[in-house]
Scaffold this motif. Structure first.
Motif, short mmCIF file in Angstrom:
data_model
loop_
_atom_site.label_atom_id
_atom_site.label_comp_id
_atom_site.label_asym_id
_atom_site.label_seq_id
_atom_site.Cartn_x
_atom_site.Cartn_y
_atom_site.Cartn_z
N SER A 135 1.33 -1.31 0.19
CA SER A 135 0.17 0.35 -0.56
C SER A 135 0.85 1.68 0.03
CB SER A 135 -0.75 0.04 0.56
OG SER A 135 -0.53 0.31 2.46
N PHE A 136 2.08 0.91 0.30
CA PHE A 136 2.99 2.56 0.58
C PHE A 136 3.52 2.51 -1.21
CE2 PHE A 136 6.98 4.39 1.37
CZ PHE A 136 6.63 5.08 1.80
N ASP A 137 3.88 4.13 -1.39
CA ASP A 137 4.41 4.46 -2.98
C ASP A 137 5.17 5.13 -2.14
OD1 ASP A 137 4.71 5.27 -5.25
OD2 ASP A 137 2.30 6.38 -5.70
N PRO A 138 6.35 4.70 -2.77
CA PRO A 138 7.92 5.18 -2.14
C PRO A 138 7.88 6.41 -2.71
CG PRO A 138 7.52 3.76 -3.20
CD PRO A 138 7.14 3.45 -3.32
N SER A 139 6.93 6.83 -3.98
CA SER A 139 6.64 8.34 -5.35
C SER A 139 6.57 9.57 -4.02
CB SER A 139 6.06 8.19 -6.28
OG SER A 139 4.96 7.51 -5.91
N VAL A 140 5.84 9.29 -3.09
CA VAL A 140 4.80 10.69 -1.90
C VAL A 140 6.17 11.06 -1.90
CG1 VAL A 140 2.91 9.45 -1.52
CG2 VAL A 140 4.89 9.52 -0.41
N PHE A 141 7.74 10.74 -1.44
CA PHE A 141 8.32 11.18 -1.19
C PHE A 141 9.21 11.98 -2.55
CE2 PHE A 141 8.03 8.16 2.39
CZ PHE A 141 8.30 8.61 3.44
N GLU A 142 9.45 12.11 -3.16
CA GLU A 142 9.66 12.97 -4.93
C GLU A 142 9.94 14.23 -4.45
OE1 GLU A 142 8.66 10.60 -8.55
OE2 GLU A 142 9.49 9.08 -7.28
N GLN A 143 7.99 14.66 -3.66
CA GLN A 143 8.19 16.05 -3.56
C GLN A 143 8.59 16.75 -2.65
OE1 GLN A 143 4.40 16.97 -1.79
NE2 GLN A 143 4.38 14.50 -0.78
N PHE A 144 9.73 16.15 -1.85
CA PHE A 144 10.74 16.67 -0.39
C PHE A 144 11.74 17.26 -1.45
CE2 PHE A 144 7.83 13.93 1.17
CZ PHE A 144 6.84 15.10 2.08
N ASP A 145 12.13 18.96 -0.76
CA ASP A 145 13.85 18.77 -1.98
C ASP A 145 14.19 18.84 -0.50
OD1 ASP A 145 15.72 21.07 -2.57
OD2 ASP A 145 14.54 22.36 -2.58
N GLN A 146 15.09 17.82 -1.14
CA GLN A 146 16.35 17.27 0.24
C GLN A 146 17.40 18.33 0.32
OE1 GLN A 146 16.02 14.30 1.65
NE2 GLN A 146 17.56 14.28 2.65
N ALA A 147 18.00 18.76 -0.55
CA ALA A 147 18.48 20.63 -0.16
C ALA A 147 18.30 20.94 0.38
CB ALA A 147 19.47 20.55 -1.38
N GLN A 148 17.35 21.54 0.59
CA GLN A 148 16.47 22.60 1.80
C GLN A 148 16.28 21.88 2.86
OE1 GLN A 148 12.14 23.58 0.50
NE2 GLN A 148 12.55 24.80 2.13
N PHE A 149 16.01 20.78 2.90
CA PHE A 149 15.71 19.89 4.52
C PHE A 149 17.24 19.88 5.11
CE2 PHE A 149 12.13 17.68 1.92
CZ PHE A 149 11.81 18.98 2.75
N GLU A 150 18.81 19.21 4.40
CA GLU A 150 19.79 19.59 4.60
C GLU A 150 20.52 20.90 4.71
OE1 GLU A 150 21.89 16.64 1.41
OE2 GLU A 150 20.81 15.35 1.83
N GLU A 151 20.13 21.51 4.30
CA GLU A 151 20.32 23.04 4.26
C GLU A 151 19.90 23.55 5.78
OE1 GLU A 151 20.00 25.63 0.71
OE2 GLU A 151 21.34 24.06 -0.47
N ALA A 152 18.61 23.25 5.89
CA ALA A 152 17.91 24.03 7.52
C ALA A 152 19.18 23.53 8.00
CB ALA A 152 16.57 23.62 7.14
N GLY A 153 19.04 21.55 8.66
CA GLY A 153 19.54 21.08 9.12
C GLY A 153 20.70 21.57 9.60
#
Length: 87
Positions: free
Chosen positions: A54-72
């Motif tokens: 039931s899990f579709d991993p494509s839901v995570f494609e919308q997240f901007d990984q670089a933005q999160f890494e920079e904030a972290g």
């Protein structure tokens, strides 16, 4: 929704509370991460964790990984400078 999705929602809500109370210098970065956690909680709300199909991993494609890494990274740097005993 299974317990896994509910647990992630609780985590997102608790992280939002931290973001709402973060120091001004890093509040925007905490809000960035809190928003992402809420988006993930929303995406996972419909997942039946007892059915891996039931899990579709494509839901995570919308997240901007670089933005999160920079904030972290900015949060980590701030913590090292202001709360070295925590890091």
């Amino acid at each position: 929704m299974s317990d896994g999705g509910e647990g992630f929602q609780v985590l997102a809500e608790e992280f939002q509370e931290v973001a709402d109370n973060a120091p001004d210098e890093i509040e925007e970065d905490f809000q960035t991460l809190a928003g992402a956690m809420q988006d993930m909680a929303d995406a996972l709300a419909e997942v039946d964790f007892s059915d891996p199909e039931s899990f579709d991993p494509s839901v995570f494609e919308q997240f901007d990984q670089a933005q999160f890494e920079e904030a972290g990274q900015r949060i980590e740097t701030w913590l090292q400078e202001h709360c070295p005993e925590v890091t």
